[in-house]
Each structure stands twice: as structure tokens, then as C-alpha cells.
Design a protein around this motif. Structure first.
Motif, PDB file in Angstrom:
ATOM      1  N   ALA C 169       0.840  -1.205   0.000  1.00  0.00           N
ATOM      2  CA  ALA C 169       0.000   0.000   0.000  1.00  0.00           C
ATOM      3  C   ALA C 169       0.872   1.251   0.000  1.00  0.00           C
ATOM      4  N   ALA C 170       1.947   1.227   0.776  1.00  0.00           N
ATOM      5  CA  ALA C 170       2.826   2.395   0.860  1.00  0.00           C
ATOM      6  C   ALA C 170       3.464   2.684  -0.495  1.00  0.00           C
ATOM      7  N   ILE C 171       3.957   1.624  -1.151  1.00  0.00           N
ATOM      8  CA  ILE C 171       4.618   1.817  -2.454  1.00  0.00           C
ATOM      9  C   ILE C 171       3.618   2.343  -3.478  1.00  0.00           C
ATOM     10  N   THR C 379      12.371  -6.081  -1.099  1.00  0.00           N
ATOM     11  CA  THR C 379      13.522  -5.930  -1.980  1.00  0.00           C
ATOM     12  C   THR C 379      13.019  -5.716  -3.396  1.00  0.00           C
ATOM     13  N   GLN C 380      13.901  -5.199  -4.228  1.00  0.00           N
ATOM     14  CA  GLN C 380      13.567  -5.079  -5.645  1.00  0.00           C
ATOM     15  C   GLN C 380      14.825  -5.363  -6.456  1.00  0.00           C
ATOM     16  N   VAL C 381      14.628  -5.994  -7.607  1.00  0.00           N
ATOM     17  CA  VAL C 381      15.762  -6.268  -8.483  1.00  0.00           C
ATOM     18  C   VAL C 381      16.051  -5.002  -9.293  1.00  0.00           C
ATOM     19  N   LEU C 382      17.182  -4.354  -8.980  1.00  0.00           N
ATOM     20  CA  LEU C 382      17.559  -3.108  -9.643  1.00  0.00           C
ATOM     21  C   LEU C 382      19.009  -3.214 -10.090  1.00  0.00           C
ATOM     22  N   ASP C 383      19.300  -2.837 -11.291  1.00  0.00           N
ATOM     23  CA  ASP C 383      20.665  -2.867 -11.820  1.00  0.00           C
ATOM     24  C   ASP C 383      21.326  -4.227 -11.624  1.00  0.00           C
ATOM     25  N   VAL C 400      11.126   1.278  -7.550  1.00  0.00           N
ATOM     26  CA  VAL C 400      10.769   1.736  -8.896  1.00  0.00           C
ATOM     27  C   VAL C 400       9.427   1.118  -9.258  1.00  0.00           C
ATOM     28  N   PHE C 401       8.407   1.929  -9.211  1.00  0.00           N
ATOM     29  CA  PHE C 401       7.057   1.428  -9.460  1.00  0.00           C
ATOM     30  C   PHE C 401       6.227   2.550 -10.029  1.00  0.00           C
ATOM     31  N   PRO C 402       5.434   2.328 -11.061  1.00  0.00           N
ATOM     32  CA  PRO C 402       5.327   1.086 -11.837  1.00  0.00           C
ATOM     33  C   PRO C 402       6.600   0.779 -12.633  1.00  0.00           C
TER      34      PRO C 402
END
Lengths: 325, 290, 405
Positions: C169-171, C379-383, C400-402
């Protein structure tokens, strides 16, 4: 009465074990071994005496296990009653599957595969149905009271499962002595000939299936009380089907003590392989698999068959007997 | 409830998946038709072949489809040796013993794989793994399409071997009348081993077709075995065209029942068909012999 | 991918049980006296269906023990003597190992991994008041049964689902609420089903509409139909909760069918926060978010451990750092108890305020056996790397969303 005496002696010796052995490690090992012996004896009635090789005895094991758990957890039924109900419903499932398959005249590989499929259907249903707890499984409350069929001491559990095994030994022994048992063996040896002699083969196989299912279901009921948790993989997974079939075959299918001997050997072998192979993943099972193949190579009639052969050769080493094998 | 586009796509998916099932089942049905045993080591052999395809790509840089040309003969030899040196002699000609030996072998093979390669899942990344053909309403993945065509090629080759060669004639003779074949001078043990080798080679090719879009670990083959049994029964035990049609049919049934019942309960559709076929027509769709 | 229920395979049919007479005779040789020292049971499913996770867990635990012993062991008690056990991925296997470890005189047991195994192990250990620290098992029933000996260092389901929802919800809010519709794809055993149930109950309250919930078995051979359904309903967000293999197949199939939702937000996603997945399928993994067990990225100890594990050629998975932390926790309690006495050790665990672990949990505090600070992170897959994006105090990057198209 020699058969009864043998059973009495074996059970008495086994019953005395906890008086000598205090180690819970060993007792736990023996409880699991007897559990598998019981499931195997169930298979032995139908497979060993009746020649119908089932690959789906987990269907009965799982029914017993789930019924015992669900009745207690969801309906507050007393554990002892739930245990009994598990056996009865396991036998009923055996009756239904038997009626469907034997009426359709399935034998040999076909019967093996269809029994496997029934167990798989039950596994899938159990993994989605709300009443079984679906994927979460059913957890029985820890409640170490005699009324709840749970015991603080491993020894008491041991005697309970030993009593069940004793009953199953008696059933097998009676089978060898009754007309029903003779019919069953006749069906195994040559179904068409038995039919020609007026034996109602379908009826006889169905009867054997019900007894067989009830015994294996009892093993499932005990599993629930001992481990207090059951899910669809434990209950209906192929593992139990295969163990129920392997122990009597290794011990000696169609003999009273085959499943018990087989379970002892298979379980000891598993542990022994672990000791020899140490901690490397897979190594113990490699040893185990190799020994299994060797047993089949050198004791094709099971260990009891092997013992009999050796006994005969040692006792009366005539040329004819030796040539017999 | 579903639009025609979804239904058609689901059926296409089912056919593509079913083709690979069919190839796995082809090996099984061949072995059953001749040796009359349910080969429990089939899944373990599939896992082994998947590892072979994986390493052929990783160590030799061989494309899986090319690797099939190497792996299939190796697995043929392996299967031949298994039957000739282990399964045959150990089982003393008893069907039940054969079954147990294959069970024991499956334990050994799977755990040798576990011991050697550990349990983690491995995948290969091919440049064309994500390429698709755009049909307008859906994308057909190219690797699966290639797989589909190759399955038919393999089935054709197998059919030719069975019909057009002396070995094939011998195999059919043994399947039909073992004793007679023996009297006619056919080496039954050799034919048994050839058949087992052919069945194993089928599994090896199936592995090469699977690996571009699938993964491998020591127990991965198990997931295909029950399906393969179902197909063998549906098609009629021992029937090559039966396995082919059965495989495609089961693929479609699985796909559609997954669509309508959900993936979890959908699996049940396969087994219900299986039971129904056995109860009503145990010889299967193409089987002649009970 | 915590807590995989084992679909039993033939491979396991030896079922694993306890010990033969011969084995109990052999036991004394295993226990060869090393002067002072503490025995610690390390129990994982290293063979059977869960063997990969079990092996990783064992690696974490043994690394911790090596470290402790290299520094001279536990103050006043000496070195830790590990007893490695194999639960064989089954409750029976776990129970048998507990019996062995108990008769070998261990001070405590660490591990379990799968909920079904943890349940059996905690129960068997409770017969002997033997302290047991659960490494992963997320079923809440493990700690709600009132067993005094059982402690869970990591978070349970309830907390994981709650955190996952709040962070989602926060994101979404921070991005201006681009996501309104959701589809959930989950495996159908304990962990996936349990999560799906919680998500279904709570997502609507956060303003999301659930288009469909798709359960699937493990293993599932083909995800084309699942992706087909996703494609047809075109949700803003896909929430997968699967084990590694199925997760990889799902992500690859989505890539193949060119399905690009605004976000993929997994909960305990099998591959979503796996270095292996990111390394092998960088394209499919891009921008995937996950709410999962994760180490504290600002903790130098955690990074040192990461390097050590990677130097061994292994992936730094959650089993490793959770077991590492659990062993450290027990070592701390042992030092404070000043004895391997079970009652004293249990008391020391109950009163633990240990903060020398590598997880983002803060000081340990057990209430009814559950560590209150335990929580998953996002977590998010970045770079081509996995970055912590929430909670803010541990974050290395902004979510990073969307997903960029």
C-alpha cells in the motif's frame, strides 16, 4: 497351533524390549518400524496372499490418518473413537475401490496402476479440500493423556503399535487356516482355475481388499496419534504406498512374518546405510538402493524364503532340494 | 465463460506440452509392450538425461537439439547395459522382481545425481528461448514448437525401426510370442536390452527438447512419470501410435481442466480419465491385448 | 521460499527413521570427549525434497560455529561440537534425529526449515525440555502451541502478510495509486495457500480489487495457462507466492508471452530475491519486488558472511543467514547461562536481547517463543542486483514502481 505359538513368542519377545532397552532413540526407531510393518501387513493380505499388487495403499493409510485427525480436531470426537472410525472408513474406501476395480476385472499391472491413480486422486482432493486443512494440513493438539490416546512414554506408544501388529499377525495366520484364505490363495495361483472350481473370485478379492485396507488404515491412524500432524503428501503420497509394498516383498510376501521381518530389515538398512555413508546427501540412499537390488538378486522369494532355502539345504542337503532352486 | 481465444490458446498449449509427454510415454510403452514391466526407473532416467543435456550445453557448448544426436546413442547404450547386465539377470525373469529392480535402480540413479550435482535447480539460457511466433491472438514459443515437430520425427523413426528393420521385426516377434521367437533363434535377452535401450533413448531426446524451457534437478523426472503411465494406459499398453495420441490428448485435457478447475484441482482430471479408461476399456484406445 | 512441504518421492522411501541398536552402540564414538565443550544439534532436511534449502541452512549454521570456535568457543564452556542431523524432509525423519541428538546430550537444537518438520521437532524436543530454535518454518502454529522449549527467531506468516500488505500500500500510494487490480498466483501447500488466504482477506481493505486467485501444485510443469489467464484479465499487479522452480517458470513464461503488468510484487517469492535467479535470468528478474526474509544490508557482519559464502561458490540465500543468526543467538544464550543446562538455557533464551545477528530485526525479544522484532523486508531487483527498498531505515534504494516499459 504351531503358528499361534510362534506369534505368541515373537510378540512376547518384542513386548519385553522396552523393559531392557531404555533408549528413546531405539524405541522411536522400533515404533516407526512396527508402523511400517503394520502398513505392510495390510498390503500383504491382498498382495501377498491374494496376488493383487497394489501401488496405492497410501489411499487407506491416508484415510485412516486424516479421519483420526479431522474427527478430533474439527468435531471434538474422542481420540479412541476417532481411531476406530479411521479404521472403519479406511476399510470402506478399500471396499469402494475394490468393488470398482475387481468388478471391472482389472488384474496385474492394470490393478497396480489404477490403485496408484486412486491414491493420487485422494491426494489431490486432500490438498484442496477445506475439511482436510487443504495445503496447510491438520495439526492435532498436543495432549499427553490416555484419554487423548497420547502418551508421555515412548514405551506405551510402542506397546500400542505392537498390539496392533499382533492383531495383524493373527489375522494373517487365521487367513492361512480358513476356507476364505484357501480361496484367496487359489485366486492368486490361478484365478481362472479357481473360478472354474466355483470360487467367487471377485467376492474373495473384495473381502481381502477390505481386510487389507483396514489394517493399513490402522497404521495411518497410529501415525496421526504419534506425530500429531498430517498433510496430503504424508497421507496419500506415493512414499507410503511403496513402503507398504516393499517391506512384505523383501521380507517374504504371503507369509505371516514377512512384513515384520521386511520392515525391520528395511529400516535397519536405511540407518545402517546412513552410518556407513555418513553425511553426504544421497550416499546413504545409493547404498540402500544397491542393497535392495542385491536382495532381489539373491533372495527372490524374500528373506523368509531365503532362510527356508538355507535351512533346507543345511538340514537336508539332498541333491534334489539343491537343484530345486 | 472463457473467450474462444483463450480456449484455442489453451488447446495449443496442451498440444505442445502433450507432445513431450508423448515422447516420455513412448519409451515407457515400448518397454511395457515387449518386457511387460512398468519401468519405475523411467523418471530417474529422464532426470539423468536432463543433466546430460545441461552439461552438454554448459561444458561443450552444444545446443540441446544437436546434443540429442550425442545423448540419445549414449542413453541407448546405457539402457541396453542396464537391462542386459542388471535388470535381466537380477530379476530371474519374474515380472514382479523386474518391477522392484527398476524401483531400486531409480533410487540409485536419483541419488547418484543428488550426490554428484546436489539438489539445486539448474537452467540453461538460450538466445532463442524467449523467441515466439506471433499468431495475432497469442505467442507460440519457438523452442516448444521445435520440440513438437521433433517428437513426431522421433515417432516416425521409431515406427520405421519397428516396421522396416530386422531388429524391429524381432522386437515385435518377442513382444507377441516370446517362446516362439526364442525357438526361431532370436536372442530374447538381446532384444529385451535393445528395447530398453530404445525406450531410454526416447527419454534422452525428450530431455533435450525439455531443457530449453524447463529446469533440471535430481528429482525433476518424477513429475513426468505418473503422467506418462496415464498416457500409456490411455493409448493402450505397448502401442506406439497410442502413446502419441494419448500424449496429445492428455496434454489438452490437462490444459483445459487446469483452465476450468484451476491448476491444483485440474490435475485430478488426468487421473479420473485414467481410472475411467481402466474401468471401462482397460485395453486403452489402441491396445489390442488385455 | 520458506517452508516447502515435501511431495514425497520414491527417493525418500527408506523413510528415515531412528537408530538401530548397532547405531546406539556406535554413538559413544561420535561423542568422543573433547574436554569441555557444548554439543549443539544442527538439524536440516539435507536429503529428500527440500535438500537444497537444507544444505544451505546447514552451511549457515556451520559457518557460525566455525567462527565461534575460531574465536575460542563460548566463554566458560569451550568450543561448540556440532551434531549434524538430516531430517530427510519428513516429520518422521526430524523426530528420529531429535531422539538421537537428545541421547547424545545436545544443549539445544537449531533448524527444521519446513513447517511440518518444525512442528514434529518442537514436539519431540519438548518431551525433554530441550531448547529448540526454529530457523525458518513460518506456520504460526509452531509457536502458538504453548511449547516452552520452542523459539522462532524469524517472522511467522501473520507478520509477513501484514508487512507485505502495508508495504505494498505504501509503495502504491507513493506512486500515486497506479495499481488497482491484482491477481495472486500461489503454490497450494501450507505457505502459498496460507498467504493467499491472508491476502484475500486484507487486500480489499487497502483498496485493491482481486481479479482472481490461482493456486497451483508443486511441481507444476507448465505455466502457459496461468499466464494466459493473467494476460486475459490484465491486472495492474501480479502477486506470486511460489517456490523457486515454479517462480522461475512463471517469470520466464510471462516474459515469453510478453505479459507486462505494472508490477510484480511477490510475497516470500521463491526466486524474486534470489541472487541465482537474477544472475541467470536478468531480463525476467528486472524490477521484480519481493517481501521476504533478508539480511541487514548495512551490517558489515552480514556483508562479510556474504563474501565468505560466495567465495565458497554458493549463493547467499536466506537459509544461510537465518541459520547463521540462530546459532549466534544460541551461543549468546549459552554464554549468558554459563552452562549447557537445559532449563538455564531456556531461561537465557527467553530473556535474550541478542543483537549480534545479521538480520534487520533489532534486539531479540521473545514473547511466547516468537521474536517480536522479526519482520520481512521489501527488496527489488535493480541494476542486476537485489536492493532493499523498504523499510526506510534499512533501504538502499527507492522502489521503482510502476515498472518502466
Amino acid at each position: 497351533m504351531r503358528g499361534l505359538l510362534q506369534i505368541a513368542v515373537v510378540v512376547a519377545v518384542l513386548a519385553a524390549v522396552p523393559l531392557v532397552v531404555q533408549s528413546n532413540t531405539t524405541l522411536n526407531f522400533l515404533v516407526v518400524t512396527l508402523l511400517i510393518a503394520l502398513a505392510g501387513q495390510g498390503w500383504n493380505i491382498l498382495g501377498g496372499y491374494g496376488g493383487q499388487y497394489s501401488f496405492g495403499h497410501a489411499a487407506f493409510f491416508g484415510t485412516g490418518a486424516y479421519v483420526t485427525a479431522i474427527l478430533q480436531v474439527r468435531y471434538g470426537v474422542n481420540a479412541w473413537l476417532a481411531f476406530g472410525a479411521g479404521i472403519v472408513l479406511g476399510a470402506a474406501v478399500g471396499g469402494v475401490i475394490g468393488a470398482l476395480t475387481f468388478r471391472a476385472g482389472l488384474r496385474g499391472s492394470y490393478f497396480a496402476l489404477v490403485s496408484l491413480a486412486f491414491a493420487e486422486v485422494l491426494r489431490i482432493v486432500a490438498s484442496v479440500a477445506p475439511i482436510t486443512g487443504a495445503g496447510v494440513g491438520t495439526l492435532v493438539k498436543l495432549d499427553l493423556r490416555v484419554e487423548a490416546l497420547q502418551f508421555q512414554s515412548r514405551a506405551v506408544f510402542y506397546w500400542v503399535i505392537l498390539a496392533l501388529v499382533a492383531v495383524s499377525l493373527l489375522v494373517a495366520q487365521r487367513l492361512e487356516r480358513t476356507r476364505f484364505g484357501t480361496w484367496l490363495i487359489a485366486v492368486r495361483e490361478n484365478e481362472d482355475a479357481a473360478k472354474a472350481l466355483g470360487v467367487n473370485a471377485t467376492q474373495v478379492k473384495l473381502g481381502a481388499m477390505v481386510i487389507s485396507a483396514a489394517i493399513t488404515a490402522a497404521a495411518g491412524c497410529f501415525y496421526t496419534q504419534y506425530f500429531l500432524f498430517v498433510d496430503s503428501g504424508i497421507a496419500f503420497g506415493t512414499r507410503m504406498s511403496i513402503e507398504a509394498l516393499l517391506t512384505p516383498i523383501i521380507g517374504g510376501a504371503g507369509t505371516v512374518f514377512g512384513p515384520l521381518l521386511g520392515a525391520l530389515v528395511v529400516q535397519a538398512l536405511g540407518e545402517g546405510a546412513k552410518l556407513v555413508a555418513g553425511d553426504a546427501p544421497g550416499l546413504s540412499l545409493i547404498v540402500y538402493g544397491c542393497v535392495l537390488v542385491l536382495v532381489i538378486a539373491f533372495a527372490p522369494r524374500g528373506l523368509i524364503g531365503l532362510v527356508e532355502t538355507i535351512y533346507r539345504r543345511v538340514a537336508r542337503p539332498t541333491k534334489r532340494e539343491a537343484a530345486h532352486d | 465463460m472463457f473467450s474462444p481465444v483463450i480456449l484455442i490458446t489453451a488447446i495449443l498449449n496442451g498440444l505442445l506440452t502433450g507432445a513431450v509427454y508423448a515422447l516420455v510415454a513412448l519409451g515407457l510403452t515400448l518397454i511395457y509392450g515387449v518386457l511387460h514391466i512398468i519401468n519405475f526407473a523411467h523418471g530417474a532416467l529422464l532426470s539423468a538425461a536432463l543433466f546430460a543435456a545441461f552439461f552438454a550445453f554448459h561444458l561443450l557448448g552444444l545446443d540441446p537439439y544437436l546434443a540429442a544426436l550425442l545423448i540419445a546413442p549414449i542413453f541407448f547404450g546405457f539402457g541396453y547395459a542396464l537391462q542386459r547386465l542388471i535388470i535381466g539377470p537380477v530379476s530371474h525373469g519374474d515380472d514382479r522382481n523386474m518391477l522392484l529392480v527398476t524401483l531400486g535402480l531409480s533410487v540409485v540413479i536419483e541419488n547418484v545425481l543428488l550426490y554428484a550435482f546436489r539438489a539445486d535447480t539448474r537452467t540453461i539460457d538460450l538466445p532463442y528461448a524467449f523467441q515466439t511466433i506471433d499468431l495475432g491472438f497469442t505467442f507460440l514459443p519457438i523452442p516448444r514448437l521445435i520440440g513438437f515437430c521433433l517428437v513426431f520425427a522421433v515417432a516416425l523413426v521409431l515406427w520405421a525401426i519397428m516396421r522396416r528393420t530386422d531388429v524391429g521385426k524381432a522386437i515385435r516377434a518377442v513382444a507377441k510370442e516370446k517362446l516362439g521367437a526364442q525357438l526361431a533363434g532370436i536372442d530374447v535377452a538381446h532384444i529385451y536390452a535393445i528395447t530398453f535401450g530404445l525406450g531410454t533413448a526416447c527419454v534422452a531426446i525428450a530431455a533435450c527438447l525439455l531443457i530449453p524451457t524447463y529446469y533440471v534437478n535430481p528429482t525433476v523426472g518424477d513429475a513426468f512419470v505418473l503422467i506418462a503411465f496415464t498416457i500409456v494406459v490411455l493409448g493402450g499398453m505397448g502401442s506406439v501410435p497410442g502413446a502419441l495420441v494419448g500424449g496429445l490428448l492428455i496434454g489438452v485435457v490437462e490444459s483445459l481442466s487446469g483452465l476450468f478447475l484451476g491448476e491444483s484441482l485440474g490435475q485430478i482430471g488426468i487421473f479420473l480419465i485414467f481410472i475411467a479408461v481402466l474401468l471401462v476399456r482397460p485395453t486403452g484406445l489402441f491396445g489390442a491385448r488385455a | 521460499m520458506p517452508d516447502r512441504k515435501s511431495p514425497f518421492t520414491r527417493r525418500e522411501f527408506i523413510a528415515s527413521s531412528a537408530l538401530v541398536g548397532a547405531a546406539s552402540l556406535a554413538m559413544p564414538s561420535i561423542l568422543r570427549a573433547q574436554g569441555a565443550g557444548v554439543k549443539l544439534g544442527i538439524l536440516h532436511p539435507v536429503s529428500g525434497a527440500l535438500s537444497y534449502s537444507g544444505t544451505q541452512g546447514r552451511l549457515g549454521a556451520t559457518l557460525a560455529i566455525e567462527e565461534i570456535n575460531a574465536a575460542g568457543g563460548i566463554k566458560g564452556l569451550g568450543k561448540i561440537d556440532p551434531l549434524l542431523g538430516d531430517a530427510l524432509s519428513t516429520p518422521e525423519g526430524g523426530t528420529a534425529e531429535v531422539e538421537k541428538m537428545n541421547s547424545a546430550g545436545v544443549a539445544a537444537i537449531v533448524g527444521g526449515y519446513a513447517s511440518a518438520v518444525c512442528l514434529a521437532v518442537s514436539q519431540a524436543a519438548s518431551r525433554y525440555d530441550l531448547p529448540y530454535v526454529v530457523d525458518v518454518g513460518v506456520a504460526d502454529s509452531i509457536v502458538t502451541r504453548g511449547l516452552k522449549n520452542t523459539f522462532r527467531f524469524g517472522p511467522g506468516f501473520g507478520v509477513i502478510a501484514k508487512t507485505a500488505l502495508e508495504n505494498l500500500a505504501a509503495i502504491n500510494d507513493a506512486a500515486g495509486k497506479p495499481a488497482k487490480t491484482v491477481m495472486i498466483v500461489h503454490e497450494d501447500s501450507l505457505f502459498g495457500s496460507g498467504l493467499a488466504k491472508l491476502l484475500n482477506a486484507q487486500l480489499p481493505a487497502h483498496g485493491f480489487q482481486i481479479l482472481e486467485t490461482i493456486p497451483h501444485p508443486t511441481p507444476t510443469r507448465d505455466f502457459n495457462n496461468v499466464v494466459l489467464k493473467i494476460k486475459a484479465q490484465n491486472p495492474d499487479l501480479v502477486i506470486p507466492a511460489d517456490y523457486y522452480n515454479e517462480y522461475v517458470l512463471l517469470a520466464r513464461t510471462m516474459q515469453q508471452q510478453k505479459v507486462k503488468p505494472k508490477g510484480i510484487y511477490s510475497v516470500l517469492g521463491g526466486a524474486a530475491s534470489s541472487y541465482k535467479f537474477v544472475k541467470e535470468f536478468p531480463e525476467a528478474a528486472k524490477y521484480i519486488m519481493d517481501c521476504n526474509h533478508w539480511f541487514d544490508p548495512r551490517n558489515p557482519k552480514a556483508l562479510a558472511l556474504k563474501k565468505k559464502v560466495e567465495d565458497k561458490g554458493q549463493f547467499y540465500t536466506y537459509e544461510v543467514y537465518m541459520n547463521y543468526s540462530c546459532v549466534m543467538l544460541v551461543a549468546d544464550a549459552l554464554a549468558r547461562a554459563g552452562s549447557a543446562d537445559r532449563a538455564k538455557l531456556t531461561a537465557a533464551l527467553e530473556s535474550s536481547t541478542f543483537s549480534g545477528h545479521v538480520m534487520p530485526y533489532g534486539p531479540t525479544k521473545f514473547v511466547n517463543g516468537q521474536n517480536q522484532g522479526a519482520a520481512p523486508v521489501n527488496t527489488q531487483v535493480l541494476d542486476n542486483d537485489i536492493k532493499v527498498v523498504l523499510p526506510a531505515n534499512f533501504a538502499q534504494a527507492k522502489p521503482v514502481f510502476p515498472m518502466p516499459a
